[in-house]
Design a protein around this motif. Structure first.
Motif, PDB file in Angstrom:
ATOM      1  N   GLY A 236       0.722  -1.236   0.063  1.00  0.00           N
ATOM      2  CA  GLY A 236       0.170  -0.094   0.327  1.00  0.00           C
ATOM      3  C   GLY A 236       1.117   1.323   0.288  1.00  0.00           C
ATOM      4  O   GLY A 236       1.894   0.969   0.222  1.00  0.00           O
TER       5      GLY A 236
ATOM      6  N   GLN B 250      -4.902   6.713   2.630  1.00  0.00           N
ATOM      7  CA  GLN B 250      -3.993   5.318   1.994  1.00  0.00           C
ATOM      8  C   GLN B 250      -4.409   4.496   1.130  1.00  0.00           C
ATOM      9  O   GLN B 250      -5.780   4.032   1.172  1.00  0.00           O
ATOM     10  CB  GLN B 250      -3.497   4.610   3.042  1.00  0.00           C
ATOM     11  CG  GLN B 250      -2.455   5.016   4.088  1.00  0.00           C
ATOM     12  CD  GLN B 250      -2.100   4.308   5.237  1.00  0.00           C
ATOM     13  OE1 GLN B 250      -2.101   2.594   5.340  1.00  0.00           O
ATOM     14  NE2 GLN B 250      -0.001   4.802   5.216  1.00  0.00           N
TER      15      GLN B 250
ATOM     16  N   VAL C  38      -4.440   1.157  -0.349  1.00  0.00           N
ATOM     17  CA  VAL C  38      -4.306  -0.354   0.284  1.00  0.00           C
ATOM     18  C   VAL C  38      -4.613  -1.794  -0.869  1.00  0.00           C
ATOM     19  O   VAL C  38      -5.804  -1.674  -1.481  1.00  0.00           O
ATOM     20  CB  VAL C  38      -4.468  -0.897   1.729  1.00  0.00           C
ATOM     21  CG1 VAL C  38      -4.176  -0.028   2.811  1.00  0.00           C
ATOM     22  CG2 VAL C  38      -6.109  -0.604   1.616  1.00  0.00           C
TER      23      VAL C  38
END
Length: 328
Positions: free
Chosen positions: A33, A70, A72
Motif C-alpha cells: 500500500g 491510504q 491498500v
C-alpha cells in the motif's frame, strides 16, 4: 510475506484480469500500500489507480480524522471474490440482452415486418402444418411483457396423449401470462394437469363455460388465430394494430367474465341449494316445494347454473359441478 501474497494473487487472478492490471496489483501488494496522494506516481497514473479500485483489487482507507488516506491492496481471495461477483452481474445482464435479441430475431425470421406502414404483411394466411407449429413457438418466444391465450378442447389427438408444457422460464418475472380455458379443459385429467403446471409456472388462469376459438397474442403486436377448430391446418398471423387492439379488447371482455381457476363456487346460496338437488336428480316441482319458491324461479336458477357450467342438461350440470368441486 509479500512474495507469498504476490504468488497467491498470480495463482488466483491470472487469466481472470488483464496482465496490466495484475502487474499493478502485485506491485501494490509488494509495497504493502501507499499514501493515496502518492498512488498515481507509484502506479503509473491516476487511471491505473482507478482501475485497481474499480476492479476491487484496492481500496482507499483512513485510520481516522486528520490521518492521510491510504491506498491498500485487497486480499487476493477477496479480490477474486469481488471479480466473480462482477462477472456474475455482467452475465445476468448479457443473458437478458440475449433473450431479448432471440425474441426479436425469431420475430423477424418468422413473419414479414411492415416498417413502411403499408398493408403488406399485416395479415398472413398459413396452411402448412409445420409452419404453423414454428410460428406458434416463435410467437411465445417473441413476447417481452404480455402473453394472452384462449384455449378450448378442440384438439387433433386424444388429450390422454398430450403433454403439459409450462410457459418458458424466461417468462418468470418478465412476461405476464394470462390464459382463459374452456371449463371442459379443467374437467379432463390431462387438461387439468396442464392448467395446474402452467399456473405453478406463474400463469394467471381463468375458466369460461364455452370458448368458440383458440387465440394467442404476444404483447400488443402479434396474434395467431385459427382458421379451423384446432388451428393446426389453417391459421391467420396478424400484425395489424387495429385488429390486435380489437382482439385484446375481446380478451379483456372475456377475462372480466371468466372465473379464476381454483376459485370457490361462484353460486349464490339459493343456487347452491338448487345445484345439490340437481345432483340428487330431484324434479323441478320437488325442488320448488323444498325451497319454498315457484317453479319458474327454480328453472331460472337451473338455467343460470347450467350456463356457468357450460352444460345443457340438469344431470350433466350435477356431474360437472362434482368434477369442479362445487359440490361434494
Amino acid at each position: 510475506m509479500h512474495t507469498e501474497a504476490e504468488q497467491t494473487a498470480k495463482q488466483l487472478l491470472t487469466d481472470m484480469v488483464s496482465d496490466e492490471l495484475l502487474a499493478l496489483y502485485t506491485r501494490l501488494l509488494r509495497i504493502d500500500g501507499c499514501l493515496r496522494e502518492e498512488a498515481a506516481n507509484l502506479l503509473d497514473g491516476p487511471e491505473q489507480v482507478e482501475a485497481l479500485i474499480g476492479a476491487g483489487s484496492a481500496l482507499v482507507r483512513s485510520s481516522g480524522p486528520g490521518t492521510p488516506a491510504q491506498l491498500v491492496p485487497t486480499r487476493p481471495d477477496l479480490a477474486l471474490q469481488g471479480l466473480l461477483v462482477e462477472l456474475s452481474r455482467r452475465m445476468v445482464a448479457d443473458q437478458d440482452r440475449l433473450l431479448t435479441g432471440q425474441r426479436r430475431m425469431s420475430t423477424m425470421h418468422l413473419w414479414p415486418s411492415s416498417m413502411d406502414g403499408s398493408a403488406d404483411g399485416l395479415v398472413q394466411v398459413i396452411v402448412d402444418r409445420d409452419q404453423i407449429s414454428r410460428v406458434a413457438r416463435g410467437l411465445i418466444s417473441s413476447a417481452s411483457f404480455e402473453w394472452l391465450t384462449l384455449d378450448n378442447q378442440s384438439v387433433e389427438r386424444p388429450m390422454d396423449e398430450l403433454t403439459a408444457v409450462p410457459p418458458p422460464p424466461s417468462f418468470d418475472g418478465h412476461v405476464r401470462c394470462r390464459a382463459i380455458y374452456e371449463s371442459a379443459c379443467a374437467e379432463h385429467p390431462v387438461g387439468l394437469k396442464t392448467i395446474e403446471i402452467a399456473v405453478e409456472a406463474g400463469e394467471e388462469a381463468r375458466l369460461l363455460p364455452r370458448l368458440g376459438m383458440k387465440m394467442k397474442i404476444a404483447d400488443e403486436s402479434i396474434a395467431l388465430l385459427p382458421l379451423t377448430p384446432t388451428g393446426m391446418t389453417g391459421a391467420l398471423l396478424i400484425r395489424s394494430p387495429v385488429i390486435i387492439g380489437a382482439l385484446r379488447e375481446y380478451f379483456e371482455f372475456l377475462w372480466e367474465r371468466a372465473v379464476p381457476f381454483g376459485a370457490a363456487s361462484p353460486l349464490s346460496d339459493m343456487q347452491k341449494y338448487v345445484l345439490n338437488m340437481m345432483v340428487e336428480d330431484v324434479t323441478v316441482e320437488q325442488m320448488a316445494k323444498r325451497a319454498g319458491v315457484s317453479v319458474p324461479t327454480i328453472r331460472r336458477h337451473s338455467t343460470a347454473i347450467r350456463n356457468m357450467l357450460g352444460v345443457d342438461l340438469p344431470f350433466a350440470a350435477g356431474a360437472a359441478a362434482v368434477r369442479r368441486g362445487w359440490v361434494k
